[in-house]
Design a protein around this motif. Structure first.
Motif, PDB file in Angstrom:
ATOM      1  N   ARG A  46       0.857  -1.194   0.000  1.00  0.00           N
ATOM      2  CA  ARG A  46       0.000   0.000   0.000  1.00  0.00           C
ATOM      3  C   ARG A  46       0.887   1.235   0.000  1.00  0.00           C
ATOM      4  O   ARG A  46       1.849   1.321   0.778  1.00  0.00           O
ATOM      5  N   HIS A  47       0.593   2.201  -0.884  1.00  0.00           N
ATOM      6  CA  HIS A  47       1.419   3.403  -1.005  1.00  0.00           C
ATOM      7  C   HIS A  47       0.585   4.638  -0.653  1.00  0.00           C
ATOM      8  O   HIS A  47      -0.507   4.844  -1.200  1.00  0.00           O
ATOM      9  N   VAL A  50      -3.414   5.143  -0.096  1.00  0.00           N
ATOM     10  CA  VAL A  50      -4.522   5.297  -1.043  1.00  0.00           C
ATOM     11  C   VAL A  50      -4.460   4.363  -2.247  1.00  0.00           C
ATOM     12  O   VAL A  50      -5.463   4.208  -2.949  1.00  0.00           O
ATOM     13  N   THR A  51      -3.313   3.750  -2.522  1.00  0.00           N
ATOM     14  CA  THR A  51      -3.225   2.929  -3.719  1.00  0.00           C
ATOM     15  C   THR A  51      -2.248   1.787  -3.492  1.00  0.00           C
ATOM     16  O   THR A  51      -1.483   1.774  -2.523  1.00  0.00           O
ATOM     17  N   ASN A  52      -2.273   0.816  -4.395  1.00  0.00           N
ATOM     18  CA  ASN A  52      -1.369  -0.322  -4.308  1.00  0.00           C
ATOM     19  C   ASN A  52      -0.246  -0.199  -5.330  1.00  0.00           C
ATOM     20  O   ASN A  52      -0.488   0.185  -6.476  1.00  0.00           O
ATOM     21  N   VAL A  53       0.958  -0.515  -4.920  1.00  0.00           N
ATOM     22  CA  VAL A  53       2.091  -0.623  -5.831  1.00  0.00           C
ATOM     23  C   VAL A  53       2.454  -2.091  -5.940  1.00  0.00           C
ATOM     24  O   VAL A  53       2.652  -2.764  -4.938  1.00  0.00           O
ATOM     25  N   LYS A  54       2.541  -2.568  -7.186  1.00  0.00           N
ATOM     26  CA  LYS A  54       2.860  -3.972  -7.424  1.00  0.00           C
ATOM     27  C   LYS A  54       4.291  -4.105  -7.926  1.00  0.00           C
ATOM     28  O   LYS A  54       4.793  -3.253  -8.649  1.00  0.00           O
ATOM     29  N   SER A 188       3.014   0.761   3.478  1.00  0.00           N
ATOM     30  CA  SER A 188       2.357  -0.120   4.441  1.00  0.00           C
ATOM     31  C   SER A 188       3.335  -1.117   5.039  1.00  0.00           C
ATOM     32  O   SER A 188       4.316  -1.521   4.398  1.00  0.00           O
TER      33      SER A 188
END
Length: 203
Positions: A46-47, A50-54, A188
């Motif tokens: 989680r970045h 607010v969003t996910n980094v893959k 996260s």
């Protein structure tokens, strides 16, 4: 078709014993090498809340031992080159390789060695093992789905699995972070791991 030993209960002990000697299971017994060209080892963080980094690792090797006569003796191992981390951003990858995170010059490899395997029913399995990062080893549990076995057009006998796990990176000493003005942190602590594995039976 099962690969790992089922948990025995009063209702499943007989079925478990039958599965342990089933022809389908016995046929899978052997040593397998993970095919990195058709496998993925990835993660999600989680970045900024607010969003996910893959991301994923591009350079890794591994092996499986599948034992049809004693499925609980099946094992898995992975060796992952930390320099091969890829999140789609060169700057971010450089930061992850630095002393703030993976310290790749001192700790170039992340390893996994299984310690236990069990069946949950159907094609669902669970494997437990030791994950080493930054010289720290902790146990993790990976939930797996067996995708089947097949012979490819080149004559290779393959088995396939999909897996997932969650870890807290701080437990391996990965504690770098930055506070946000709006509250919370930039990265996260919880990291989701995902695996798509294709393995070829050794000749």
């Amino acid at each position: 078709m099962g690969i790992f030993n089922r948990k025995e209960t009063a209702d499943t002990a007989t079925a478990t014993a039958a599965a342990a000697v089933s022809p389908d299971l016995a046929a899978l017994t052997g040593e397998y090498t993970i095919d990195p060209a058709h496998s993925t080892i990835g993660f999600v963080a989680r970045h900024a809340m607010v969003t996910n980094v893959k991301g994923k690792f591009l350079d890794f090797s591994g092996s499986l031992h599948l034992d049809g006569s004693d499925p609980s003796a099946s094992t898995a191992s992975l060796d992952i080159k930390m320099e091969s981390i890829d999140t789609g951003s060169a700057d971010r990858d450089g930061h992850l390789k630095s002393a703030d995170f993976f310290k790749i010059e001192e700790f170039p490899t992340m390893t996994f060695r299984s310690t236990k395997a069990e069946a949950l029913g159907g094609d669902d399995y669970r494997i437990t093992g030791d994950l080493e990062i930054l010289g720290t080893t902790r146990s993790i549990t990976i939930d797996l789905e067996f995708n089947g076995a097949a012979k490819d057009p080149f004559g290779n006998e393959r088995v396939g699995f999909e897996g997932k796990a969650e870890i807290l990176r701080s437990e391996w000493g990965l504690t770098w972070n930055a506070a946000l003005e709006t509250g919370g942190v930039l990265v996260s602590d919880k990291i989701k791991l995902n695996f798509d594995i294709s393995a070829i039976r050794n000749a």
